[in-house]
Design an enzyme around this catalytic site. Sequence first.
Site, PDB file in Angstrom:
ATOM      1  N   HIS A  16       2.568  -7.721  15.233  1.00 31.12           N
ATOM      2  CA  HIS A  16       4.268  -7.497  15.630  1.00 31.12           C
ATOM      3  C   HIS A  16       4.228  -5.659  15.830  1.00 31.12           C
ATOM      4  O   HIS A  16       4.676  -5.049  15.301  1.00 31.12           O
ATOM      5  CB  HIS A  16       4.610  -7.202  13.963  1.00 31.12           C
TER       6      HIS A  16
HETATM    7  C1  UD1 Z   1       7.226  -4.231   8.470  1.00 33.24           C
HETATM    8  C2  UD1 Z   1       6.853  -2.708   8.181  1.00 33.24           C
HETATM    9  C3  UD1 Z   1       5.227  -2.565   8.787  1.00 33.24           C
HETATM   10  C4  UD1 Z   1       4.630  -3.961   8.216  1.00 33.24           C
HETATM   11  C5  UD1 Z   1       5.416  -4.803   8.534  1.00 33.24           C
HETATM   12  C6  UD1 Z   1       5.386  -5.922   7.986  1.00 33.24           C
HETATM   13  C7  UD1 Z   1       7.424  -0.296   8.360  1.00 33.24           C
HETATM   14  C8  UD1 Z   1       7.806   0.909   9.270  1.00 33.24           C
HETATM   15  N1  UD1 Z   1       6.932  -1.411   8.864  1.00 33.24           N
HETATM   16  O1  UD1 Z   1       7.648  -3.682  10.044  1.00 33.24           O
HETATM   17  O2  UD1 Z   1       4.220  -1.980   8.477  1.00 33.24           O
HETATM   18  O3  UD1 Z   1       2.969  -3.855   8.937  1.00 33.24           O
HETATM   19  O4  UD1 Z   1       6.312  -5.069   8.347  1.00 33.24           O
HETATM   20  O5  UD1 Z   1       5.751  -7.321   8.437  1.00 33.24           O
HETATM   21  O6  UD1 Z   1       8.474  -0.237   7.012  1.00 33.24           O
HETATM   22  N2  UD1 Z   1      13.651  -8.270  11.179  1.00 33.24           N
HETATM   23  C9  UD1 Z   1      14.381  -9.825  11.122  1.00 33.24           C
HETATM   24  N3  UD1 Z   1      13.718 -10.405   9.695  1.00 33.24           N
HETATM   25  C10 UD1 Z   1      13.260 -10.204   8.238  1.00 33.24           C
HETATM   26  C11 UD1 Z   1      12.298  -9.105   8.975  1.00 33.24           C
HETATM   27  C12 UD1 Z   1      12.622  -7.957   9.715  1.00 33.24           C
HETATM   28  O7  UD1 Z   1      14.620 -10.385  11.907  1.00 33.24           O
HETATM   29  O8  UD1 Z   1      13.211 -10.340   7.492  1.00 33.24           O
HETATM   30  C13 UD1 Z   1      13.935  -8.307  12.394  1.00 33.24           C
HETATM   31  C14 UD1 Z   1      14.737  -7.002  12.589  1.00 33.24           C
HETATM   32  O9  UD1 Z   1      14.905  -7.254  14.143  1.00 33.24           O
HETATM   33  C15 UD1 Z   1      14.504  -5.657  12.098  1.00 33.24           C
HETATM   34  C16 UD1 Z   1      12.641  -6.353  13.009  1.00 33.24           C
HETATM   35  O10 UD1 Z   1      12.470  -7.459  12.452  1.00 33.24           O
HETATM   36  O11 UD1 Z   1      14.858  -5.485  13.284  1.00 33.24           O
HETATM   37  C17 UD1 Z   1      11.609  -5.015  12.178  1.00 33.24           C
HETATM   38  O12 UD1 Z   1      11.685  -5.240  11.265  1.00 33.24           O
HETATM   39  P1  UD1 Z   1      11.096  -4.104   9.507  1.00 33.24           P
HETATM   40  O13 UD1 Z   1      10.701  -3.823   8.340  1.00 33.24           O
HETATM   41  O14 UD1 Z   1      11.570  -2.422  10.351  1.00 33.24           O
HETATM   42  O15 UD1 Z   1       9.817  -3.461  10.227  1.00 33.24           O
HETATM   43  P2  UD1 Z   1       8.224  -4.766  11.253  1.00 33.24           P
HETATM   44  O16 UD1 Z   1       8.165  -4.667  12.158  1.00 33.24           O
HETATM   45  O17 UD1 Z   1       8.695  -5.857   9.910  1.00 33.24           O
HETATM   46  N1  UDP Z   2       0.935 -13.817   6.848  1.00 34.14           N
HETATM   47  C1  UDP Z   2       1.540 -14.783   6.324  1.00 34.14           C
HETATM   48  N2  UDP Z   2       2.319 -15.837   6.893  1.00 34.14           N
HETATM   49  C2  UDP Z   2       2.511 -15.356   9.058  1.00 34.14           C
HETATM   50  C3  UDP Z   2       1.424 -14.140   9.216  1.00 34.14           C
HETATM   51  C4  UDP Z   2       1.578 -13.342   8.413  1.00 34.14           C
HETATM   52  O1  UDP Z   2       2.093 -15.562   5.470  1.00 34.14           O
HETATM   53  O2  UDP Z   2       3.250 -15.785   9.825  1.00 34.14           O
HETATM   54  C5  UDP Z   2       0.466 -12.911   5.925  1.00 34.14           C
HETATM   55  C6  UDP Z   2      -1.148 -12.389   7.098  1.00 34.14           C
HETATM   56  O3  UDP Z   2      -1.807 -13.697   6.081  1.00 34.14           O
HETATM   57  C7  UDP Z   2      -1.320 -11.424   5.684  1.00 34.14           C
HETATM   58  C8  UDP Z   2       0.436 -10.629   5.852  1.00 34.14           C
HETATM   59  O4  UDP Z   2       0.515 -11.721   5.857  1.00 34.14           O
HETATM   60  O5  UDP Z   2      -1.360 -11.506   4.428  1.00 34.14           O
HETATM   61  C9  UDP Z   2       0.412  -9.765   6.362  1.00 34.14           C
HETATM   62  O6  UDP Z   2       1.218  -8.799   6.838  1.00 34.14           O
HETATM   63  P1  UDP Z   2       1.576  -8.511   8.221  1.00 34.14           P
HETATM   64  O7  UDP Z   2       1.121  -8.944   9.454  1.00 34.14           O
HETATM   65  O8  UDP Z   2       3.212  -9.049   8.074  1.00 34.14           O
HETATM   66  O9  UDP Z   2       1.535  -7.025   8.107  1.00 34.14           O
HETATM   67  P2  UDP Z   2       0.595  -5.777   7.547  1.00 34.14           P
HETATM   68  O10 UDP Z   2      -0.380  -6.554   6.888  1.00 34.14           O
HETATM   69  O11 UDP Z   2       0.152  -5.772   9.497  1.00 34.14           O
HETATM   70  O12 UDP Z   2       0.721  -4.612   7.531  1.00 34.14           O
END
Ligand code: UD1
Ligand code: UDP
Length: 354
Positions: free
Chosen positions: A203
Amino acid sequence: MTILSIIGARPQFIKCAPLSRTLRKDHQEILVHTGQHYDQNMSDVFFSDLNIPKPDYNLAIGSASHGEQTGQMLIEIEKVILKEEPDMVLVYGDTNSTIAGALTASKLHIPVAHVEAGLRSFDRTMPEEINRVLTDHVSNLLFCPTETAVKNLKAEGITTGVHNVGDVMMDAVLYNSKIAEEKSTILGDLNLNAGQYLLATVHRPSNTDSRQNLTSIINAFVECGETIVFPVHPRTAKYMKQYGLWEKASANLVLTEPVGYLDMLKLTGSAKKVLTDSGGLQKEAYMLGVPCITLRENTEWVETVEAGWNVLVGAEYGEILESIGGFKGNSTQADIFGDGNASGRICEILDPRS
Ligand code: UD1
Ligand code: UDP
């Protein structure tokens, strides 16, 4: 004490679960969900899987550009802090919800406690790195998961309020592993046998927002000859479709919606190897004794690499294939992330009298 905890993204729900449970024995907690993640399988599922109390506030900020999302959070979090007048604001990890909470509180002269402080990838192109550095520099209490994190802070001149407490994600893994064993039916649901598949998550913007990198990763997954279970983050699904990669995914690639925490623990613990660019999953693979292939050029969790359980391959097609075939992990494990009582230690430090 009245502690206002700010969460908003998937990994923060997981980190807050053990600490919230412990905190509430002695303190009043006001839980604020920024709404950064909002899909049922990115948010609600974690509250039910982990028994996290319903947030007192859901700010429903949702998705937007960094500036807009963080700016909206600053505006709304300020209103809540002014109304609730907490003794302390607690933030987790490195997302936009983290920096928004820390910045708002510090400008209102409310002490900030940062859980998972001191992590550094030394890669300022990562949005999380900016969030980490800035949050640490306005925090009063810095709860580090590792000794490396303590050293990173020292190198930036931060030595006051710094505590190595261990990792709250270790608390979560230890507390929930047995529950996952009992409750998760994911292996049967996906027709998988333990030890006979790889688990992947992707991601990070450096992988998803680059057609070249995402194509290289998916091509390696498709061509490696292994069964790969791949719960797809919504950001990644969007780009896979945009780049025409969704249709290319072949039968060996089991694409699913994001899964809940208990299913994820079960999937991770039973996997032959993990392929990921997630921070949290690199740690969980280590905690569960599963070799991890990290689809990044760097990591904050350097100890897992030094211990021989994690290898950094970036988005390089050949290196991904080679490590899927050859990387074995190690035979021994050191205690890197503590004993599963980071939450207890944090509570003692927050209020030594309780
Ligand atoms: C965010 C965090 C990242 C973390 C990740 C965990 C920041 C800058 N990034 O990244 O550090 O590792 O969360 O998963 O804060 N979206 C949906 N549904 C949701 C949420 C997101 O469709 O419930 C889609 C939207 O298109 C959105 C994109 O995912 O624009 C990115 O979501 P966003 O929360 O901005 O960043 P992440 O890539 O999830
Ligand atoms: N995770 C989850 N379901 C998924 C993918 C990840 O429960 O489909 C959990 C994973 O086991 C870990 C956490 O989400 O505990 C990590 O989150 P993510 O990878 O979104 O963010 P990051 O840790 O890179 O910030």
